[in-house]
Design a protein around this motif. Structure first.
Motif, PDB file in Angstrom:
ATOM      1  N   GLY A  73       3.177  14.154  58.098  1.00 32.53           N
ATOM      2  CA  GLY A  73       2.320  13.268  57.317  1.00 32.53           C
ATOM      3  C   GLY A  73       3.069  12.406  56.322  1.00 32.53           C
ATOM      4  N   ILE A  74       4.377  12.306  56.473  1.00 37.04           N
ATOM      5  CA  ILE A  74       5.196  11.479  55.585  1.00 37.04           C
ATOM      6  C   ILE A  74       5.373  10.136  56.289  1.00 37.04           C
ATOM      7  CG2 ILE A  74       7.428  11.265  54.428  1.00 37.04           C
ATOM      8  CD1 ILE A  74       7.527  14.387  54.490  1.00 37.04           C
ATOM      9  N   LEU A  75       4.609   9.143  55.840  1.00 42.09           N
ATOM     10  CA  LEU A  75       4.480   7.880  56.556  1.00 42.09           C
ATOM     11  C   LEU A  75       4.927   6.693  55.715  1.00 42.09           C
ATOM     12  CD1 LEU A  75       0.926   8.593  58.000  1.00 42.09           C
ATOM     13  CD2 LEU A  75       3.119   8.901  59.161  1.00 42.09           C
ATOM     14  N   SER A  76       5.459   5.697  56.378  1.00 47.38           N
ATOM     15  CA  SER A  76       5.884   4.459  55.722  1.00 47.38           C
ATOM     16  C   SER A  76       4.750   3.443  55.740  1.00 47.38           C
ATOM     17  CB  SER A  76       7.099   3.882  56.449  1.00 47.38           C
ATOM     18  OG  SER A  76       6.703   3.254  57.655  1.00 47.38           O
ATOM     19  N   PRO A  77       4.891   2.341  54.996  1.00 49.30           N
ATOM     20  CA  PRO A  77       3.891   1.277  55.057  1.00 49.30           C
ATOM     21  C   PRO A  77       3.697   0.729  56.473  1.00 49.30           C
ATOM     22  CG  PRO A  77       5.316   0.921  53.178  1.00 49.30           C
ATOM     23  CD  PRO A  77       5.919   2.041  53.984  1.00 49.30           C
ATOM     24  N   LEU A  78       4.737   0.757  57.293  1.00 45.30           N
ATOM     25  CA  LEU A  78       4.611   0.255  58.665  1.00 45.30           C
ATOM     26  C   LEU A  78       3.692   1.144  59.492  1.00 45.30           C
ATOM     27  CD1 LEU A  78       8.311  -0.797  59.380  1.00 45.30           C
ATOM     28  CD2 LEU A  78       6.395  -2.231  58.623  1.00 45.30           C
ATOM     29  N   ALA A  79       3.626   2.430  59.155  1.00 46.31           N
ATOM     30  CA  ALA A  79       2.767   3.362  59.884  1.00 46.31           C
ATOM     31  C   ALA A  79       1.309   3.278  59.444  1.00 46.31           C
ATOM     32  CB  ALA A  79       3.272   4.798  59.704  1.00 46.31           C
ATOM     33  N   THR A  83       1.050  -1.679  52.163  1.00 51.80           N
ATOM     34  CA  THR A  83       1.073  -0.929  50.909  1.00 51.80           C
ATOM     35  C   THR A  83       0.372  -1.734  49.815  1.00 51.80           C
ATOM     36  OG1 THR A  83       2.468   0.091  49.211  1.00 51.80           O
ATOM     37  CG2 THR A  83       3.362  -1.860  50.288  1.00 51.80           C
ATOM     38  N   PRO A  84      -0.356  -1.053  48.916  1.00 54.51           N
ATOM     39  CA  PRO A  84      -0.937  -1.750  47.766  1.00 54.51           C
ATOM     40  C   PRO A  84       0.041  -1.846  46.600  1.00 54.51           C
ATOM     41  CG  PRO A  84      -1.661   0.520  47.779  1.00 54.51           C
ATOM     42  CD  PRO A  84      -0.816   0.331  49.021  1.00 54.51           C
ATOM     43  N   VAL A  85       1.213  -1.255  46.730  1.00 56.09           N
ATOM     44  CA  VAL A  85       2.185  -1.185  45.646  1.00 56.09           C
ATOM     45  C   VAL A  85       3.105  -2.396  45.679  1.00 56.09           C
ATOM     46  CG1 VAL A  85       4.143   0.152  44.752  1.00 56.09           C
ATOM     47  CG2 VAL A  85       2.131   1.326  45.666  1.00 56.09           C
ATOM     48  N   VAL A  86       3.400  -2.947  44.501  1.00 55.04           N
ATOM     49  CA  VAL A  86       4.400  -4.000  44.360  1.00 55.04           C
ATOM     50  C   VAL A  86       5.492  -3.454  43.451  1.00 55.04           C
ATOM     51  CG1 VAL A  86       4.892  -6.338  43.552  1.00 55.04           C
ATOM     52  CG2 VAL A  86       2.668  -5.825  44.589  1.00 55.04           C
ATOM     53  N   LEU A  87       6.725  -3.472  43.943  1.00 55.18           N
ATOM     54  CA  LEU A  87       7.872  -3.054  43.143  1.00 55.18           C
ATOM     55  C   LEU A  87       8.378  -4.281  42.392  1.00 55.18           C
ATOM     56  CD1 LEU A  87       9.347  -1.035  46.041  1.00 55.18           C
ATOM     57  CD2 LEU A  87       8.619  -0.026  43.884  1.00 55.18           C
ATOM     58  N   HIS A  88       8.356  -4.232  41.069  1.00 55.60           N
ATOM     59  CA  HIS A  88       8.746  -5.362  40.223  1.00 55.60           C
ATOM     60  C   HIS A  88      10.237  -5.241  39.927  1.00 55.60           C
ATOM     61  CE1 HIS A  88       7.859  -8.485  37.166  1.00 55.60           C
ATOM     62  NE2 HIS A  88       8.908  -7.942  36.563  1.00 55.60           N
ATOM     63  N   LEU A  89      11.003  -6.241  40.330  1.00 59.32           N
ATOM     64  CA  LEU A  89      12.453  -6.229  40.136  1.00 59.32           C
ATOM     65  C   LEU A  89      12.841  -7.403  39.251  1.00 59.32           C
ATOM     66  CD1 LEU A  89      15.240  -5.040  40.820  1.00 59.32           C
ATOM     67  CD2 LEU A  89      15.205  -6.393  42.916  1.00 59.32           C
ATOM     68  N   SER A  90      13.250  -7.095  38.021  1.00 65.75           N
ATOM     69  CA  SER A  90      13.695  -8.126  37.083  1.00 65.75           C
ATOM     70  C   SER A  90      15.184  -8.368  37.263  1.00 65.75           C
ATOM     71  CB  SER A  90      13.422  -7.682  35.641  1.00 65.75           C
ATOM     72  OG  SER A  90      12.034  -7.576  35.413  1.00 65.75           O
ATOM     73  N   THR A  91      15.571  -9.624  37.177  1.00 62.80           N
ATOM     74  CA  THR A  91      16.964  -9.997  37.398  1.00 62.80           C
ATOM     75  C   THR A  91      17.327 -11.181  36.513  1.00 62.80           C
ATOM     76  OG1 THR A  91      18.575 -10.647  39.096  1.00 62.80           O
ATOM     77  CG2 THR A  91      16.337 -11.491  39.351  1.00 62.80           C
ATOM     78  N   GLY A 129       8.156  -3.004  55.062  1.00 64.55           N
ATOM     79  CA  GLY A 129       6.757  -2.995  54.667  1.00 64.55           C
ATOM     80  C   GLY A 129       6.471  -2.936  53.183  1.00 64.55           C
ATOM     81  N   TYR A 130       7.504  -2.926  52.342  1.00 68.41           N
ATOM     82  CA  TYR A 130       7.271  -2.864  50.896  1.00 68.41           C
ATOM     83  C   TYR A 130       7.223  -4.255  50.286  1.00 68.41           C
ATOM     84  CZ  TYR A 130       7.535   2.131  50.820  1.00 68.41           C
ATOM     85  OH  TYR A 130       7.253   3.447  51.034  1.00 68.41           O
ATOM     86  N   ARG A 131       6.337  -4.400  49.306  1.00 68.77           N
ATOM     87  CA  ARG A 131       6.212  -5.646  48.541  1.00 68.77           C
ATOM     88  C   ARG A 131       7.140  -5.580  47.337  1.00 68.77           C
ATOM     89  NH1 ARG A 131       0.618  -8.286  47.814  1.00 68.77           N
ATOM     90  NH2 ARG A 131      -0.214  -8.156  49.920  1.00 68.77           N
ATOM     91  N   TRP A 132       7.810  -6.689  47.082  1.00 68.41           N
ATOM     92  CA  TRP A 132       8.704  -6.810  45.929  1.00 68.41           C
ATOM     93  C   TRP A 132       8.304  -8.046  45.137  1.00 68.41           C
ATOM     94  CZ3 TRP A 132      12.715  -3.421  44.860  1.00 68.41           C
ATOM     95  CH2 TRP A 132      12.974  -2.468  45.853  1.00 68.41           C
ATOM     96  N   GLY A 133       8.082  -7.868  43.843  1.00 67.95           N
ATOM     97  CA  GLY A 133       7.897  -8.985  42.930  1.00 67.95           C
ATOM     98  C   GLY A 133       9.229  -9.229  42.247  1.00 67.95           C
ATOM     99  N   LEU A 134       9.863 -10.355  42.550  1.00 67.15           N
ATOM    100  CA  LEU A 134      11.142 -10.683  41.924  1.00 67.15           C
ATOM    101  C   LEU A 134      10.874 -11.573  40.716  1.00 67.15           C
ATOM    102  CD1 LEU A 134      13.427 -11.389  45.017  1.00 67.15           C
ATOM    103  CD2 LEU A 134      12.789  -9.214  43.965  1.00 67.15           C
TER     104      LEU A 134
END
Length: 158
Positions: A73-79, A83-91, A129-134
């Motif tokens: 039951g360990i699944l990725s967004p592709l499965a 995903t509703p999650v956005v990973l925020h990456l500041s640069t 499949g992961y969302r990234w906010g840059l």
């Protein structure tokens, strides 16, 4: 080292650390290093070529990767269809990082542009499949102005 000398939160880690499940964690780690500038700090390989964990660092923040294990039951967004999650990456140079990610195969969801809250910001989806906010902070904006602009954007009065 005695139990009293062991740090409950290891040095360099934060209280919350994202743990991303991906298909092909080894390939994902290489993509994150190439496209988003991650630094690898270690791997825990499993028989059969999968990984229980790959530790990546983005600046001062850790992100852990693990392979998909659908039988557990360990699944990725592709499965699961996204995903509703956005990973925020500041640069410090969002334009350069954005271009690296796009060149490496990321899909643009929201174009990179200056936003009302003071960041130059856009959203991408990586090949896993992961969302990234840059983001790069480019100007300070009064919180009341941010609230007014957000209310206007979402169709209500502040």
């Amino acid at each position: 080292m005695t139990q009293s000398e062991i740090q409950a939160i290891p040095e360099g880690m934060h209280t919350i650390t994202p743990h991303l499940v991906v298909r092909d964690a080894g390939r994902a780690a290489e993509w994150y290093k190439e496209a988003l500038g991650a630094q690898e700090r270690g791997r825990v390989p499993l028989p059969g070529g999968k990984y229980m964990q790959i530790a990546l660092w983005f600046g001062d923040s850790a992100v852990m990767l693990a392979d998909e294990f659908s039988e557990a039951g360990i699944l990725s967004p592709l499965a699961i269809g996204g995903t509703p999650v956005v990973l925020h990456l500041s640069t410090e140079n969002v334009d350069a990082l954005w271009q690296r990610a796009v060149d490496a195969g990321a899909t643009v969801l929201q174009p990179l542009q200056e936003q009302f809250w003071g960041d130059r910001y856009g959203q991408l989806v990586d090949p896993f499949g992961y969302r990234w906010g840059l983001a790069q902070h480019v100007r300070d904006v009064d919180p009341d102005e941010i609230a007014r602009q957000a209310a206007a954007m979402f169709g209500s009065e502040a």
